[in-house]
Write a protein that holds these residues in place. Sequence first.
Motif, PDB file in Angstrom:
ATOM      1  N   ARG A   1      39.291  85.735  65.880  1.00 23.24           N
ATOM      2  CA  ARG A   1      39.445  85.802  67.443  1.00 23.24           C
ATOM      3  C   ARG A   1      40.347  85.144  67.962  1.00 23.24           C
ATOM      4  NH1 ARG A   1      34.525  83.184  70.777  1.00 23.24           N
ATOM      5  NH2 ARG A   1      35.730  81.088  70.372  1.00 23.24           N
ATOM      6  N   THR A   2      41.589  86.328  68.509  1.00 23.17           N
ATOM      7  CA  THR A   2      42.483  86.627  68.983  1.00 23.17           C
ATOM      8  C   THR A   2      43.132  87.650  69.585  1.00 23.17           C
ATOM      9  OG1 THR A   2      44.959  86.436  68.243  1.00 23.17           O
ATOM     10  CG2 THR A   2      43.658  88.516  66.771  1.00 23.17           C
ATOM     11  N   LEU A   3      44.537  87.226  70.726  1.00 27.05           N
ATOM     12  CA  LEU A   3      45.218  87.917  70.810  1.00 27.05           C
ATOM     13  C   LEU A   3      45.831  89.076  71.209  1.00 27.05           C
ATOM     14  CD1 LEU A   3      45.610  86.052  75.031  1.00 27.05           C
ATOM     15  CD2 LEU A   3      43.586  88.226  74.142  1.00 27.05           C
ATOM     16  N   LEU A   4      45.959  88.386  69.636  1.00 26.90           N
ATOM     17  CA  LEU A   4      46.883  89.180  68.952  1.00 26.90           C
ATOM     18  C   LEU A   4      46.219  90.536  67.711  1.00 26.90           C
ATOM     19  CD1 LEU A   4      49.252  86.283  67.606  1.00 26.90           C
ATOM     20  CD2 LEU A   4      49.569  87.756  69.717  1.00 26.90           C
ATOM     21  N   TRP A   5      45.277  91.902  68.212  1.00 26.48           N
ATOM     22  CA  TRP A   5      45.200  92.684  67.520  1.00 26.48           C
ATOM     23  C   TRP A   5      46.070  94.150  67.805  1.00 26.48           C
ATOM     24  CZ3 TRP A   5      41.699  91.855  64.761  1.00 26.48           C
ATOM     25  CH2 TRP A   5      40.538  90.502  64.979  1.00 26.48           C
ATOM     26  N   GLY A   6      46.926  93.790  67.832  1.00 30.91           N
ATOM     27  CA  GLY A   6      47.861  94.947  68.336  1.00 30.91           C
ATOM     28  C   GLY A   6      48.143  95.716  67.170  1.00 30.91           C
ATOM     29  N   TRP A   7      48.577  95.337  66.152  1.00 27.51           N
ATOM     30  CA  TRP A   7      48.486  95.290  64.662  1.00 27.51           C
ATOM     31  C   TRP A   7      47.803  95.986  63.857  1.00 27.51           C
ATOM     32  CZ3 TRP A   7      51.208  91.099  66.295  1.00 27.51           C
ATOM     33  CH2 TRP A   7      52.891  91.472  66.868  1.00 27.51           C
ATOM     34  N   ALA A   8      46.298  96.259  64.682  1.00 22.78           N
ATOM     35  CA  ALA A   8      44.959  96.080  63.276  1.00 22.78           C
ATOM     36  C   ALA A   8      44.894  97.089  62.702  1.00 22.78           C
ATOM     37  CB  ALA A   8      43.979  95.782  64.774  1.00 22.78           C
ATOM     38  N   GLY A   9      44.970  97.236  61.479  1.00 25.91           N
ATOM     39  CA  GLY A   9      45.035  98.344  61.313  1.00 25.91           C
ATOM     40  C   GLY A   9      46.177  98.754  60.569  1.00 25.91           C
ATOM     41  N   GLU A  10      47.045  98.240  60.401  1.00 29.56           N
ATOM     42  CA  GLU A  10      48.628  98.818  60.343  1.00 29.56           C
ATOM     43  C   GLU A  10      49.014  98.216  58.957  1.00 29.56           C
ATOM     44  OE1 GLU A  10      52.063  98.339  63.547  1.00 29.56           O
ATOM     45  OE2 GLU A  10      50.431  99.311  65.306  1.00 29.56           O
ATOM     46  N   PRO A  11      50.047  99.049  58.093  1.00 29.06           N
ATOM     47  CA  PRO A  11      50.198  97.964  57.586  1.00 29.06           C
ATOM     48  C   PRO A  11      51.219  96.526  58.250  1.00 29.06           C
ATOM     49  CG  PRO A  11      50.950 100.692  57.416  1.00 29.06           C
ATOM     50  CD  PRO A  11      50.183  99.848  58.949  1.00 29.06           C
ATOM     51  N   LEU A  12      50.960  95.764  56.623  1.00 29.80           N
ATOM     52  CA  LEU A  12      51.620  94.551  57.121  1.00 29.80           C
ATOM     53  C   LEU A  12      53.001  94.859  56.838  1.00 29.80           C
ATOM     54  CD1 LEU A  12      49.295  92.178  55.050  1.00 29.80           C
ATOM     55  CD2 LEU A  12      49.435  91.692  57.183  1.00 29.80           C
TER      56      LEU A  12
ATOM     57  N   ASP B   1      43.857  87.168  48.916  1.00 30.63           N
ATOM     58  CA  ASP B   1      43.848  87.883  47.948  1.00 30.63           C
ATOM     59  C   ASP B   1      43.709  89.655  48.915  1.00 30.63           C
ATOM     60  OD1 ASP B   1      44.750  86.556  45.851  1.00 30.63           O
ATOM     61  OD2 ASP B   1      41.722  85.704  45.254  1.00 30.63           O
ATOM     62  N   THR B   2      42.628  89.041  50.162  1.00 28.95           N
ATOM     63  CA  THR B   2      41.813  90.643  50.602  1.00 28.95           C
ATOM     64  C   THR B   2      43.422  91.243  51.510  1.00 28.95           C
ATOM     65  OG1 THR B   2      39.986  89.277  50.676  1.00 28.95           O
ATOM     66  CG2 THR B   2      41.014  91.424  52.475  1.00 28.95           C
ATOM     67  N   LEU B   3      44.314  90.050  52.196  1.00 31.61           N
ATOM     68  CA  LEU B   3      45.082  91.044  52.727  1.00 31.61           C
ATOM     69  C   LEU B   3      46.163  91.813  51.846  1.00 31.61           C
ATOM     70  CD1 LEU B   3      45.909  87.609  55.267  1.00 31.61           C
ATOM     71  CD2 LEU B   3      44.589  90.476  55.497  1.00 31.61           C
ATOM     72  N   LEU B   4      46.269  90.727  50.445  1.00 30.86           N
ATOM     73  CA  LEU B   4      47.383  91.645  49.521  1.00 30.86           C
ATOM     74  C   LEU B   4      46.400  92.916  49.364  1.00 30.86           C
ATOM     75  CD1 LEU B   4      48.574  88.364  48.030  1.00 30.86           C
ATOM     76  CD2 LEU B   4      49.418  90.138  49.459  1.00 30.86           C
ATOM     77  N   ALA B   5      45.769  92.945  48.880  1.00 37.87           N
ATOM     78  CA  ALA B   5      44.374  94.552  48.305  1.00 37.87           C
ATOM     79  C   ALA B   5      44.534  95.490  48.789  1.00 37.87           C
ATOM     80  CB  ALA B   5      43.353  93.626  48.124  1.00 37.87           C
ATOM     81  N   LEU B   6      44.213  94.783  50.008  1.00 40.22           N
ATOM     82  CA  LEU B   6      44.402  95.864  51.981  1.00 40.22           C
ATOM     83  C   LEU B   6      46.054  96.266  51.684  1.00 40.22           C
ATOM     84  CD1 LEU B   6      41.181  95.107  53.816  1.00 40.22           C
ATOM     85  CD2 LEU B   6      41.476  96.322  51.859  1.00 40.22           C
ATOM     86  N   GLY B   7      46.386  95.177  52.211  1.00 41.28           N
ATOM     87  CA  GLY B   7      47.820  95.484  52.872  1.00 41.28           C
ATOM     88  C   GLY B   7      48.191  95.910  54.016  1.00 41.28           C
ATOM     89  N   THR B   8      47.566  95.753  54.873  1.00 41.23           N
ATOM     90  CA  THR B   8      47.517  95.969  56.547  1.00 41.23           C
ATOM     91  C   THR B   8      46.535  94.643  56.844  1.00 41.23           C
ATOM     92  OG1 THR B   8      44.816  96.576  56.064  1.00 41.23           O
ATOM     93  CG2 THR B   8      46.587  98.693  56.572  1.00 41.23           C
ATOM     94  N   HIS B   9      47.144  94.991  58.622  1.00 34.02           N
ATOM     95  CA  HIS B   9      46.363  93.922  59.382  1.00 34.02           C
ATOM     96  C   HIS B   9      45.147  93.957  59.831  1.00 34.02           C
ATOM     97  CE1 HIS B   9      50.051  91.573  61.113  1.00 34.02           C
ATOM     98  NE2 HIS B   9      50.269  92.760  60.433  1.00 34.02           N
ATOM     99  N   PRO B  10      43.948  92.875  60.059  1.00 33.17           N
ATOM    100  CA  PRO B  10      42.674  92.892  59.577  1.00 33.17           C
ATOM    101  C   PRO B  10      42.456  93.794  61.149  1.00 33.17           C
ATOM    102  CG  PRO B  10      43.220  90.237  60.086  1.00 33.17           C
ATOM    103  CD  PRO B  10      44.655  91.409  59.637  1.00 33.17           C
ATOM    104  N   GLU B  11      41.192  93.667  61.046  1.00 33.21           N
ATOM    105  CA  GLU B  11      41.081  94.636  62.108  1.00 33.21           C
ATOM    106  C   GLU B  11      39.076  93.984  63.220  1.00 33.21           C
ATOM    107  OE1 GLU B  11      40.658  99.069  62.401  1.00 33.21           O
ATOM    108  OE2 GLU B  11      40.765  98.696  59.976  1.00 33.21           O
ATOM    109  N   PRO B  12      38.854  94.168  63.805  1.00 33.75           N
ATOM    110  CA  PRO B  12      37.633  93.188  64.453  1.00 33.75           C
ATOM    111  C   PRO B  12      36.734  93.916  63.610  1.00 33.75           C
ATOM    112  CG  PRO B  12      38.918  93.751  65.947  1.00 33.75           C
ATOM    113  CD  PRO B  12      39.543  94.403  65.005  1.00 33.75           C
ATOM    114  N   ASN B  13      35.759  92.882  63.282  1.00 35.93           N
ATOM    115  CA  ASN B  13      34.477  93.384  62.456  1.00 35.93           C
ATOM    116  C   ASN B  13      33.333  93.458  63.249  1.00 35.93           C
ATOM    117  OD1 ASN B  13      33.911  91.071  62.718  1.00 35.93           O
ATOM    118  ND2 ASN B  13      33.628  90.651  60.359  1.00 35.93           N
ATOM    119  N   GLY B  14      33.165  93.297  63.772  1.00 40.63           N
ATOM    120  CA  GLY B  14      32.016  93.715  65.144  1.00 40.63           C
ATOM    121  C   GLY B  14      30.864  92.776  65.042  1.00 40.63           C
ATOM    122  N   ASP B  15      31.162  91.483  64.238  1.00 44.25           N
ATOM    123  CA  ASP B  15      29.991  90.640  64.098  1.00 44.25           C
ATOM    124  C   ASP B  15      30.340  89.468  64.773  1.00 44.25           C
ATOM    125  OD1 ASP B  15      28.665  92.459  62.023  1.00 44.25           O
ATOM    126  OD2 ASP B  15      29.893  91.483  60.450  1.00 44.25           O
ATOM    127  N   TRP B  16      31.692  89.036  65.359  1.00 44.22           N
ATOM    128  CA  TRP B  16      32.256  87.894  65.768  1.00 44.22           C
ATOM    129  C   TRP B  16      32.877  88.351  67.000  1.00 44.22           C
ATOM    130  CZ3 TRP B  16      30.520  83.381  66.387  1.00 44.22           C
ATOM    131  CH2 TRP B  16      31.721  82.317  66.441  1.00 44.22           C
TER     132      TRP B  16
END
Length: 279
Positions: A203-214, A256-271
């Motif tokens: 949970r964060t205010l820093l979602w601006g890069w959600a889904g963008e490449p790291l 490992d997941t961050l490296l595999a996806l190479g992107t900033h995480p996105e909200p999953n809707g479960d939280w």
Amino acid sequence: MSAPERIPPRGVTPAAGAAELLARGELTVRGRIRDASNAALFCTVADEGRKVSCVYKPVAGERPLWDFPDGTLAGREVAAYEVSEATGWGLVPPTVLRDGPYGEGMVQLWIETAADDSAAELLALVDAEEPDPGWKAIGFAEVGRGRTALLVHADDVRLRRLAVLDAVINNADRKGGHLLPTSDGRLYGIDHGVTFNVENKLRTLLWGWAGEPLAPEALQVLEVLKDALGDGGTLGVRLAGLITPAEVDATRARVDTLLALGTHPEPNGDWPAIPWPPL
């Protein structure tokens, strides 16, 4: 406890050897930080002529959390500092676990914020549908009388690094008030007691890069963390004394997941994606 002394604004950048001073110096309670949800005491720590201000949060003053039943807030605060140090970004003030006047607790160097409007340059509410250049949209917020405004944060490399750190430690409470810009241009994040859960609770205010490449530097740092968390890695050993084995394993999995996806995480809707209150 007697009436607290006036708590000064957060300020001083961490000095070399601050963690060692916090760990071994004489800890003296000066007052209570009254707006904290758990026991938080403003203190000084002194040793061999050196003296700094700090925050002491004793484990005995922690309120139980149903969704964080294992470990302690203090242990997770120190674990967040250890991960921050491993990144090389220095995003969390020096933090140690030690004994104090009210038992074992977390002791963290006091950080004073800049006296100017640095905080306003990081977060803002704007009357617009889209953010201006240099800003990232978080979402729309109710501002009263049926009106909404767009909540935005700066497209700032310091915030972007903090967003990566939060994804690694699974920070469930990245509020605006937990961002401390200093007069020398540095930015620190504090209050990391609800982190490292095995379930996704970001949970964060820093979602601006959600889904963008790291950013390339973030990928390099994640590789460093992967090695440090591996068998016999120094970070893995340090975390083992602060959080549970399952939480250490979950931290490895997030890296490992961050490296595999190479992107900033996105909200999953479960939280809930944004902490409350957000600022």
